[in-house]
Scaffold this motif. Structure first.
Motif, PDB file in Angstrom:
ATOM      1  N   VAL A   1      -9.512   2.462   6.798  1.00 63.91           N
ATOM      2  CA  VAL A   1      -9.910   0.951   6.545  1.00 63.91           C
ATOM      3  C   VAL A   1     -11.032   0.563   7.649  1.00 63.91           C
TER       4      VAL A   1
ATOM      5  N   THR B   1       0.261   7.691   2.566  1.00 60.80           N
ATOM      6  CA  THR B   1      -0.974   7.988   3.372  1.00 60.80           C
ATOM      7  C   THR B   1      -0.872   7.194   4.741  1.00 60.80           C
TER       8      THR B   1
ATOM      9  N   SER C   1       0.732  -1.247  -0.165  1.00 56.74           N
ATOM     10  CA  SER C   1      -0.039  -0.032   0.028  1.00 56.74           C
ATOM     11  C   SER C   1       0.829   1.296  -0.112  1.00 56.74           C
TER      12      SER C   1
ATOM     13  N   LYS D   1      -2.482   5.296   7.400  1.00 59.52           N
ATOM     14  CA  LYS D   1      -3.770   4.323   7.503  1.00 59.52           C
ATOM     15  C   LYS D   1      -4.407   4.408   9.062  1.00 59.52           C
TER      16      LYS D   1
ATOM     17  N   GLU E   1      -3.221  -4.598   7.581  1.00 59.39           N
ATOM     18  CA  GLU E   1      -3.482  -3.295   6.880  1.00 59.39           C
ATOM     19  C   GLU E   1      -2.588  -2.264   7.612  1.00 59.39           C
TER      20      GLU E   1
ATOM     21  N   ASN F   1      -8.977  15.743   4.582  1.00 61.19           N
ATOM     22  CA  ASN F   1      -7.941  15.409   3.612  1.00 61.19           C
ATOM     23  C   ASN F   1      -8.154  16.579   2.409  1.00 61.19           C
TER      24      ASN F   1
ATOM     25  N   LYS G   1      -2.038  12.079   3.340  1.00 64.64           N
ATOM     26  CA  LYS G   1      -3.534  11.877   3.573  1.00 64.64           C
ATOM     27  C   LYS G   1      -3.993  10.856   4.495  1.00 64.64           C
TER      28      LYS G   1
ATOM     29  N   GLU H   1      -6.176   7.835   5.401  1.00 63.65           N
ATOM     30  CA  GLU H   1      -7.112   6.529   4.601  1.00 63.65           C
ATOM     31  C   GLU H   1      -7.620   5.872   5.841  1.00 63.65           C
TER      32      GLU H   1
ATOM     33  N   ASP I   1     -13.105  13.739   4.877  1.00 62.34           N
ATOM     34  CA  ASP I   1     -12.801  14.315   3.806  1.00 62.34           C
ATOM     35  C   ASP I   1     -12.412  15.868   3.960  1.00 62.34           C
TER      36      ASP I   1
ATOM     37  N   GLN J   1     -16.982   9.869   7.896  1.00 65.50           N
ATOM     38  CA  GLN J   1     -16.588  10.200   6.539  1.00 65.50           C
ATOM     39  C   GLN J   1     -16.527  11.888   6.344  1.00 65.50           C
TER      40      GLN J   1
END
Lengths: 618, 402, 260
Positions: free
Chosen positions: B73, B29, B25, B31, B95, B60, B69, B71, B57, B53
């Motif tokens: 999961v 970013t 990956s 994670k 991950e 980011n 950024k 991310e 947004d 979310q």
């Protein structure tokens, strides 16, 4: 006094709703022997459809409301008919209980479906027009609508009685409940009969759900809330007995109404305690009859055989692959592999009981969970090292199985299965409620492996050793005289008894052994997760085990192993990739059931047979 | 028999290749792992997911954290602690996430918290209410956003003691949350009002309340006031039965969580009037920070926020701020950053207390009312969590020393 | 110790006031073959089930070599040396013919609870011998679930012989078999019991079988013994002829097959 009377009426109102659902379940079981796990889903669909239809039809009119309710039930009936014709009809010849697996797949799909169509929020339907208020009885208020419910139960009971006793169809249904082969021999179109029965059952479930509209918010866990209670009622009443279901519903309804006055803390367990007592006293429920001989179906199981040379080689290859796994797999893969191994032993122990021993259990999680708790509690209170806990866990599970089993083995068939469920629920309630000792629903945490076994690789090897060893031991016992004795008891109680086998005693030992092996799996599980919660004893865990065994094929020895690996791996991997994992899993289960009605391993064996590699069988 | 091995090998191989695929990956970013009961509690968790979310947004869009950024999961635990631990393990081992957050149920929160402790990774619990999470079973890796049961009960007690009622009954779901809520409420009430008598308690099994019988049993005890802890479908059934049978007539009711849109909105025209509740009157909060949140939320989801949305939003913001402040994803640095961490939330500034890792996010206390067949809160005020935190002495006594 | 294998006195069974069997007395000597005949519903099966321990009698005594059987369970009676075959065969369908016999031998040698040895390897020799005796050795490896009915009867016989019984209880041993098979099986049984000195009590509808093989015949009608004696005596007994043999409805073969 007036208070007690009102509470009595409250009990009757609840009883009516329960009866509607349970009567349908009972009728379906009586005729088709299907343990319809999706009956709760029909109930939930009835409620949701009624919500939509009542809104569409009524501007608050009486006709709109009741029309919506009846239409909703009819819509559910149509769904039921389709399910029977498209799905169940294909698998009537499968071993008993496989239909349960198919209906379990349906439950999963319907859960997602309801969420997609009606959204996540609870939906509160309107009150029934003209019945919004309460009536004053001896100075207490009692809802008008509940009177309608109280009347509805006996009315439906009466209509069912007329249907069964005054129509040709009803006569056939009653005859089929006694002996379905006989009815087939009379030249009656069986598939039509089954479809109509299933449709009627679904209609009643849908109606049961629809009439709840004015009483509670429609929500997406209604299915699982009702299904166990409905089963309890069917079993207490006696399978296939509608009047029995009615009596049982009244008993449970009143019990809940008065129970909360005397034992407000016992709400979790009261029904199961009563079921356990009734089944111990009356092994076929209140009005049930001993289960008739079930003929046909999948036919007898094939004799068991030790591994062929190919099988032996393949097993060695598998073992080598498992031993080499840590070289190619990451830590997460190893933890999942450990979990799969644990579930494999859990499934193998259930298979020993239900396949080899012929005792179906709906409550096998009791021994898995008590194994977990046994291990965790000894760590918590005595600070023993992990190895000692791994001995204590199975011991606790074995002792529990010894106690519960003593009662269970005296029963047979679905009654036995439901009594195991009752004991599992009692164990669940004890663990759940005894917070000071077991941690209650907050569970016990910090149960991590000893340093030497803490790495995923070490823990994986430990799981491989114990679970692999457990599976080998179960297999060995199956081939030993004791395993043969259990199969003898299963195949023919009459013959076993007449060659000097004490059935109850040997089944009791078998039950206990199965509990012990489940306990090994449970103890390991506690250390794998680092914690134990009451859900290890829950119905969901029992159902998981059942699904694994049935998926692999109950009539094969390798079935539980393949079933557990397939189910667990599917579950873990699908839920990583999609939120709709229930639909995906449900569809896969249904496809597997239809494609492999004898289970995955059963299917493979049949193929080998047809190609002539396994000799001599039906 | 021999084919089974083949099948199993194939199955395992699938698992393992899947297991390896996730490793590759992007390094640019950060994670973050997230776990919640999406399938078993969608009414709460779906708005919650919208919340985080939205925050993600925003973060980011503003360039991420320290130039990287974020991310997320996300995994569903299906309402099972065992599955939650599997998911946590997947997130951490496969991950390689730097932080975990989420969870709704108390027992799942505890399971993940203990996993975090074992694996030495930071876990920001979003919703679990059990006090054990920050007290008896607290650990240095776990932070919690929402006020726990103690704090929520304490907020209500402040209003409840003002009631003249002397005889009280309680009704609560039969599990830890219900039991603790009742226990704390009783203790705090009796401490301030020794004249109160507790005349009845009802413990319906969660999700299985027998509405009529429970209402009747409470009515028989003739309490002047009732403390309710049931929520969701149980609450709806309880209220409808209670309304029909006149249980709430001339009787004060103090009720946990009932003012939250998740539970208030389904009540519709059954909403009782004048109950003292905790909740979230989103349409009436007129602060700049809440307006901004509300506008952004409606624009993105074409829906109004629930309290879960705020919880999701705040949790995400807390995680991001923790990483920004730490300047790294090193666990020890994250913990150091987390203790005393301050963020600006739609409900106002909140911070995480160092001694128990509990945030000072508060709640809205007010009364229920109904307008146009819909429930709402009136006479509400924001109760700042900082004022209701468990006493430090209590924390020191109960929380294990790390 | 009494010299008689069986000594039955005053055996009664009532079902809710209806007497299915009332006051049956008889003795069975070692090595004797006694047939119990009578029309349907005469109480033969009830008698059998009491002897076997399946149902408790309402009254009466059943002594085997002087020891009371009433109150004992079927499995205990088996352990005293009573073998049994059923009207509708009862075998273990998921086991092979050989394993069925081995199962009985395992029980006989009291190894039911052994967890370690392979059951398939136990008492193989003995089981084979028993199968040879009944002419089933060639089918030893076949599952019982696929056997022809006549072969199942033979397996049952082998199983019944596994505990070296002193008494065989055979409920319609030839029911459902072709005429030729009937004679073969009964001849086989007669040879074996003669050779081993086993007493046999059997019920049968096929009068050819009865009169060929029984040393003694007992006729039951409406729960009572109406005649008893050597085959010849019974055949000539006017009461028997009137109530049973002489009516022309001696025996209806098709009905028998249907009942099985």
């Amino acid at each position: 006094m007036s208070f007690l009377f009102i509470q009595f009426l409250n009990g009757l109102a609840s009883a009516s709703s329960l009866f509607l659902v349970a009567s349908g379940l009972s009728i379906i079981f009586g005729v088709s022997r299907i343990v319809n796990f999706a009956h709760g889903s029909f109930y939930m669909l009835g409620a949701y459809m009624a919500f939509t239809l009542v809104h569409k039809l009524s501007g608050g009119t009486i006709f709109g409301f009741w029309g919506g309710v009846v239409l909703a039930a009819a819509a559910v009936a149509v769904v039921g008919a389709l399910v029977e014709m498209i799905l169940l009809r294909r698998i009537y010849q499968a071993p008993e209980l496989l239909q349960l697996l198919a209906t379990f797949g349906l439950v999963l799909i319907v859960q997602d479906l309801v969420l997609t169509i009606w959204g996540p929020e609870d939906l509160l339907g309107p009150r029934a027009p003209g019945l919004r208020g309460a009536i004053d009885i001896f100075g207490q208020s009692f809802p008008q609508y509940d009177f309608v419910l109280i009347i509805l139960g006996p009315v439906v009971l009466g209509l069912l009685w007329l249907l069964f006793h005054r129509t040709r169809w009803g006569t056939l249904i009653r005859a089929a409940t006694q002996d379905r082969e006989m009815v087939a021999a009379l030249g009656v179109n069986q598939s039509w009969l089954f479809t109509s029965v299933f449709t009627l059952g679904a209609f009643l479930a849908g109606l049961g759900g629809a009439v709840q509209l004015p009483r509670e918010a429609v929500n997406h866990v209604m299915d699982l809330q009702i299904i166990t209670e409905a089963f309890v009622i069917v079993v207490i009443g006696g399978l296939g007995s509608v009047l029995g279901a009615f009596l049982a519903a009244v008993i449970i309804g009143e019990l809940n109404a008065f129970g909360i006055l005397i034992f407000p803390q016992l709400t979790l367990v009261l029904t199961f305690l009563v079921m356990a007592v009734i089944l111990v006293v009356r092994p076929w429920g209140l009005l049930g009859k001993p289960e008739g001989v079930v003929r046909g179906g999948a036919g007898a199981e094939r004799p068991i055989k030790p591994l062929s040379p190919t099988g032996r080689n393949a097993t060695v290859a598998l073992l080598v692959a498992l031993l080499a796994l840590p070289m190619i797999s990451g830590n997460y893969g190893l933890s999942v592999a450990s979990e799969v191994l644990i579930y494999t032993l859990f499934a193998a122990s259930l298979h020993f009981m239900m396949g080899t021993g012929g005792m179906v259990s709906f409550g096998h999680a009791a021994y898995f969970g008590l194994g977990s708790y046994g291990a965790a509690l000894t760590v918590k209170y005595f600070g023993v090292p992990m190895l000692a806990a791994l001995v204590a866990g199975p011991a606790v599970a074995g002792i529990a199985a010894l106690v519960f089993g003593w009662f269970c083995v005296r029963l047979s068939g679905v009654y036995l299965a439901m009594l195991t469920l009752a004991f599992a629920q009692i164990a669940y309630a004890v663990v759940f409620q005894w917070s000071s000792f077991t941690g209650g629903d907050n569970g016990l945490i910090g149960i991590w492996p000893a340093p030497w076994a803490a790495s995923p690789t070490a823990f994986y090897y430990l799981s491989l050793l114990l679970c692999g060893g457990g599976i080998v031991a179960v297999r060995r016992i199956t081939f030993a005289p004791f395993g043969y004795t259990l199969r003898a008891c299963r195949d023919s109680a009459l013959r076993a008894d007449s060659i000097g086998i004490d059935l109850a005693r040997h089944r009791w030992y078998g039950f206990t052994l199965a509990g012990f092996f489940a306990g090994i799996a449970g103890s390991l599980y506690a250390f794998l997760k680092g914690s134990v919660f009451p859900d290890t004893i829950s119905i969901a865990t029992s159902v998981d085990a059942l699904v694994m065994v049935l998926l692999g094929g109950v009539q094969t020895l390798a079935g539980p192993i393949v079933g557990a690996a397939t189910y667990k791996i599917l579950h873990v991997s699908i839920s990583s990739y999609t939120d709709q994992w229930r639909t995906a899993l449900g569809v896969i289960i249904i496809v597997l059931v239809v494609a492999f009605p004898m289970g995955i391993v059963g299917f493979i064996q049949n193929r080998l047979l047809r190609s002539g590699r396994v000799e001599d069988a039906a | 028999m021999d084919r089974r091995t083949l099948l199993k090998t194939i199955a395992l191989a699938t698992l393992l290749t899947g297991g390896q695929a996730g490793l590759a990956s992007a390094a640019d970013t950060i994670k973050i792992g997230e776990i919640n009961s999406y399938t078993s509690l969608p009414a709460f968790t779906l708005p919650y997911r919208n919340g985080w979310q939205l925050a993600l947004d925003e973060i980011n869009a503003a360039g991420g954290i320290n130039g990287r950024k974020l991310e997320v999961v996300s995994r569903d635990d299906g309402g099972k602690p065992g599955d939650a631990v599997t998911a946590a393990n997947e997130l951490v081992s496969r991950e390689n996430v730097s932080v975990l957050f989420g969870t709704f149920f108390s027992h799942i929160g505890l399971a993940v918290s203990d996993f975090a402790n074992q694996r030495k990774i930071v876990f920001v619990a979003a919703e679990p209410l059990t006090d054990a999470l920050t007290m008896e079973k607290g650990n240095r890796y776990t932070f919690r956003l929402r006020p726990g049961t103690y704090m929520q009960a304490a907020m209500l007690v402040e209003e409840a003691v003002k009631l003249p009622a002397k005889t009280w009954a309680t009704v609560a779901p039969n599990y830890e949350y219900g039991q603790v809520a009742v226990k704390v409420f009783k203790e705090l009430m009796s401490a301030k009002r020794p004249d109160i008598k507790w005349v009845d308690e009802q413990w319906p099994a969660m999700g299985k309340i027998d509405g009529g019988a429970t209402v009747q049993a409470l009515a028989r005890a003739e309490p002047e006031a009732i403390f309710n802890v049931t929520f969701g479908a149980d609450l709806t059934k309880f209220i409808r039965e209670g309304n029909t049978r006149g249980l709430f007539k001339n009787r004060a009711v103090v009720s946990l969580l009932t003012g939250e849109p998740e539970y208030l909105d389904p009540l519709g025209d059954e909403t009782p009037k004048g109950w003292i509740v905790s909740g979230y009157p989103w349409e009436q909060i007129k602060t700049a920070e809440h307006d901004a949140f509300l506008k952004a939320y409606r624009a993105k989801f074409n829906d109004y926020p629930r309290l879960g949305s705020v919880v999701g939003y705040n949790t995400m913001k807390s995680v991001a701020e923790m990483i920004r402040k730490a300047g790294s994803t090193d666990t020890d640095k994250l913990i150091a950053a987390g203790e005393g961490l301050k963020i600006d939330s739609p409900l106002g500034p909140i911070s995480f207390r160092a001694e128990d890792h509990q945030s000072t996010m508060g709640g809205y206390i007010g009364k229920t009312d109904m307008k146009d067949g819909k429930g709402m809160m009136v006479d509400w005020r924001y109760a700042n969590g900082a004022d209701y935190l468990p006493p430090s002495s209590e924390v020191a006594k109960l929380r294990p020393k790390n | 110790m009494s010299a008689n294998t069986l000594s039955v006195r005053g055996l009664c069974k009532n079902y809710g006031g209806v007497a299915a069997v009332s006051g049956v007395d008889f003795d069975l000597a070692p090595g004797e073959i006694l047939a119990l005949i009578g029309p349907n519903g005469a109480g033969k099966s009830t008698c059998f089930n009491m002897l076997n321990g399946q149902f408790p009698p309402s009254a009466g005594s059943i002594k085997m070599f002087g020891e009371e059987l009433v109150g004992k369970k079927p499995r205990q009676i088996w352990r005293m040396g009573v073998g049994r075959t059923f009207q509708i065969t009862a075998t273990f369908g998921s086991m092979t013919v050989l394993e069925n016999v081995q199962m009985a031998l395992i029980s006989f040698h009291d190894r039911l609870r052994a967890l370690w040895p392979f059951a398939g390897g136990l008492y193989q020799e003995q089981a084979f011998q028993l199968l040879e005796l009944v002419g089933m050795a060639t089918q030893a490896g076949r599952p019982c679930s696929v056997l022809a009915y006549g072969d199942l009867k033979r397996v049952e016989l082998a199983v019944a012989l596994a505990n070296s019984p002193k008494l065989l209880l055979m409920d319609e041993p030839t029911a459902g078999m072709a005429p030729k098979e009937r004679i073969e099986l009964m001849q086989l049984t007669a040879d074996i019991v003669k050779q081993r000195g086993i007493s046999v009590l059997f019920t049968e509808h096929d009068m050819d079988v009865v009169f060929t093989h029984a040393n003694r015949i007992m006729v039951l009608s409406r729960g009572r013994v109406v005649a008893e004696g050597k085959p010849k005596e019974v055949r000539e007994n006017p009461e028997v002829q009137a109530t049973y043999l002489g009516t022309g409805a001696v025996y209806d073969h098709s009905k028998d097959t249907g009942a099985a």
